[in-house]
Design a protein around this motif. Structure first.
Motif, PDB file in Angstrom:
ATOM      1  N   LYS A 279      11.376  63.891  56.034  1.00  0.00           N
ATOM      2  CA  LYS A 279      10.665  64.534  57.141  1.00  0.00           C
ATOM      3  C   LYS A 279       9.754  65.635  56.619  1.00  0.00           C
ATOM      4  N   GLU A 280      10.301  66.448  55.727  1.00  0.00           N
ATOM      5  CA  GLU A 280       9.522  67.565  55.174  1.00  0.00           C
ATOM      6  C   GLU A 280       8.366  67.051  54.306  1.00  0.00           C
ATOM      7  N   ILE A 281       8.688  66.112  53.420  1.00  0.00           N
ATOM      8  CA  ILE A 281       7.666  65.662  52.467  1.00  0.00           C
ATOM      9  C   ILE A 281       6.550  64.887  53.164  1.00  0.00           C
ATOM     10  N   SER A 282       6.893  64.174  54.227  1.00  0.00           N
ATOM     11  CA  SER A 282       5.861  63.359  54.882  1.00  0.00           C
ATOM     12  C   SER A 282       4.801  64.233  55.560  1.00  0.00           C
ATOM     13  N   ARG A 283       5.044  65.527  55.656  1.00  0.00           N
ATOM     14  CA  ARG A 283       4.004  66.428  56.192  1.00  0.00           C
ATOM     15  C   ARG A 283       2.953  66.770  55.132  1.00  0.00           C
ATOM     16  N   LEU A 284       3.291  66.530  53.875  1.00  0.00           N
ATOM     17  CA  LEU A 284       2.378  66.925  52.794  1.00  0.00           C
ATOM     18  C   LEU A 284       1.247  65.905  52.679  1.00  0.00           C
TER      19      LEU A 284
END
Ligand SMILES: *Cc1c(COP(=O)(O)O)cnc(C)c1O
Length: 231
Positions: free
Chosen positions: A150-155
């Motif tokens: 979830k966090e990484i897919s924002r990058l």
């Protein structure tokens, strides 16, 4: 002989595919060339293997520089970082690798994001999952993968392509099956999660000791060193 070893491996891949109703086209063979010579790399490439894995940035960068100048077909090679990546090596890794298979923390992903943004590259990565409880192994624990995704897919400068795992060292290949199965089930669970919206098309699992079992369990990428160079 490297070429006959590769021929034998291709036969084993085909056999594992037949056994599990899969097509060998689904499997990418990565030749792991850590501690191997430039001549050996040249030979695997001449056998049509264009995916090369290294586990140390320094060693890999030297080889990549050499290949750029000396190796016909350099442009077709995809370089894979399969070892633990230290934060002070991230810049070089992003500049040199097509796929970083060993991302296991948000902190590391953020470093990659920063380095990739500076050269305007979208870096392909895999999340390395710790499917076994061996304390020495790197990788994120399975229950934490969803939050990390979830966090990484924002990058914006990172593209998550799938999951990777290293099975523990076991005596019989068959004993590695549960770890491979766990990674496949995790992928199934995560890919059906609509909130996440990531495809996770790559499952990188299986090495010399156990790759045929990994294929039976759904591997789309296997990483072989000894089978190729000591086979
Ligand atoms: C060395 C290594 C391999 C290849 O191992 P072999 O047993 O020689 O096939 C695969 N994956 C990783 C992460 C490695 O470090």
């Amino acid at each position: 002989m490297i070429s006959s070893a590769i021929e034998r491996i291709r036969g084993q891949i085909l056999q594992a595919c037949n056994k599990s109703g899969r097509s060998p086209d689904e499997i990418t063979l990565v030749a792991v060339t850590k501690n191997r010579s430039l001549a050996e790399i040249k030979e695997v490439v001449s056998c049509g293997i264009y995916n090369i894995g290294e586990n140390r940035v320094q060693e890999a960068v030297k080889k990549i520089c050499w290949a750029k100048e000396q190796l016909p077909g350099f442009r077709n090679i995809r370089w894979h970082m399969i070892g633990h990546l230290q934060t002070n090596k991230v810049k070089e890794a992003v500049e040199n690798f097509d796929l970083i298979q060993s991302v296991d923390s948000l902190k590391l992903a953020e470093r990659i994001e920063l380095a990739a943004s500076k050269i305007n590259k979208v870096q392909d990565i895999l999340i390395q999952v710790r499917t076994s409880l061996e304390p020495t192994k790197t990788g994120v624990q399975p229950y934490m993968v969803s939050d990390l995704l979830k966090e990484i897919s924002r990058l914006k400068y990172i593209r998550i392509r799938g999951l990777m795992t290293i099975a523990p060292l076991v005596k019989q290949a068959e004993e590695a099956r549960p770890y491979f199965r766990e990674l496949r089930m995790l992928r199934e669970e995560l890919s059906t999660d609509k909130d996440l919206g990531v495809r996770l098309e790559i499952l990188s699992m299986g090495m010399t000791n156990d790759f045929w079992v990994a294929i039976e369990e759904g591997a789309t990428m296997i990483r072989l060193g000894r089978a190729i160079f000591e086979g």
